[in-house]
Enzyme design. Structure first.
Site, short mmCIF file in Angstrom:
data_model
loop_
_atom_site.label_atom_id
_atom_site.label_comp_id
_atom_site.label_asym_id
_atom_site.label_seq_id
_atom_site.Cartn_x
_atom_site.Cartn_y
_atom_site.Cartn_z
N ARG A 17 -6.23 -1.54 -6.15
CA ARG A 17 -6.38 -1.30 -7.58
C ARG A 17 -5.08 -1.43 -8.37
O ARG A 17 -5.08 -1.88 -9.49
CB ARG A 17 -6.98 0.09 -7.80
N THR A 18 -3.96 -1.01 -7.82
CA THR A 18 -2.72 -1.07 -8.58
C THR A 18 -1.59 -1.56 -7.69
O THR A 18 -0.92 -0.76 -7.05
CB THR A 18 -2.34 0.31 -9.17
N GLN A 19 -1.41 -2.85 -7.64
CA GLN A 19 -0.28 -3.38 -6.91
C GLN A 19 0.91 -3.62 -7.83
O GLN A 19 2.02 -3.86 -7.38
CB GLN A 19 -0.69 -4.69 -6.21
N ASP A 76 -3.68 5.08 -13.15
CA ASP A 76 -3.56 5.84 -11.91
C ASP A 76 -3.50 7.33 -12.19
O ASP A 76 -4.02 8.16 -11.42
CB ASP A 76 -2.33 5.39 -11.12
#
Length: 241
Positions: A17-19, A76
């Site tokens: 989801r959050t790289q 996030d």
């Protein structure tokens, strides 16, 4: 014949989801004071290097005894708040007269952050968690790879470099609420001058044993931009070539 549903479930489970962080908030600063804990954060949300949003709230109450501030990726942080809502709801369902304190919430957050780091799918945040329970003040921090500690004053982001030296010089254990707010405002003003991601719109939240969590309405600091270094930032470099 190949099972299409099983393949789809594998694909869903493997989503990263959050790289890379997209919309981020900058520094959060927390201190203990005589009656509880104070945490300050501005309301800027940067899209890359562009200060895109100016009304992002990054201070939240967690249950009855805890207060959370977050820097880093905003989505996030929202995911973390969802986890914490479920945790607090599960704890309330026991109906045993007890409730999660800041030490337990901080411990939970360190496990979550470290677990996601081990999956190479981190939650891109640095967190400040403060609270008061049974007369004991608590203040801690945890970053995106699970590194955590407790102290009388903590900061994330550029605050680690620009605000912590001020806190080391001026923080006192018996600070009043007014003195604590003035100290946080001094740190936030320095960050506003020096951190391009900071915005002059901030909130300060307090948590005490008697009053619980109170988050201030957004407000701006008085600033002074007529310093010679601000007017002509290249002056010191002139004549050096």
């Amino acid at each position: 014949m190949e099972d299409v549903n099983s393949n789809n479930s594998l694909l869903v489970d493997d989503i990263q989801r959050t790289q890379y962080p997209y919309v981020t908030g900058t520094s959060v600063i927390g201190i203990k004071y005589k009656d509880g804990v104070l945490i300050a954060a501005d309301m800027g949300g940067s899209y890359g290097s562009t200060l895109r949003y100016k009304s992002v709230e990054r201070l939240k109450a967690i249950g009855k005894h805890s207060l959370l501030g977050a820097s880093g990726e905003i989505s996030d942080f929202q995911e973390l708040l969802r986890y914490l809502d479920e945790l607090v709801l599960y704890d309330n369902m026991w109906d045993d007269g007890n409730s999660l304190g800041p030490k337990e919430v901080h411990s939970y957050l360190t496990r979550v952050m470290y677990n996601r780091r081990n999956k190479f799918n981190p939650l891109w945040n640095s967190l400040v968690l403060g609270g008061v329970k049974n007369g004991q003040k608590y203040l801690g921090t945890v970053n995106m790879i699970g590194v955590h500690y407790q102290d009388n004053h903590v900061a994330t982001g550029f605050g680690n470099h620009l605000a912590v030296p001020i806190l080391r010089d001026e923080w006192k254990e018996d600070m009043s609420f007014e003195d604590g707010v003035r100290l946080l405002e001094k740190c936030m003003r320095v960050l506003l001058y020096r951190d391009r991601s900071a915005v002059n719109k901030l909130q300060i939240a307090k948590i005490t044993e008697e009053g619980g969590v109170a988050i201030s309405p957004p407000y701006s600091l008085k600033t002074f931009w007529d310093f010679a270094a601000f007017k002509n930032p290249t002056a010191s470099a002139e004549g050096s070539w």
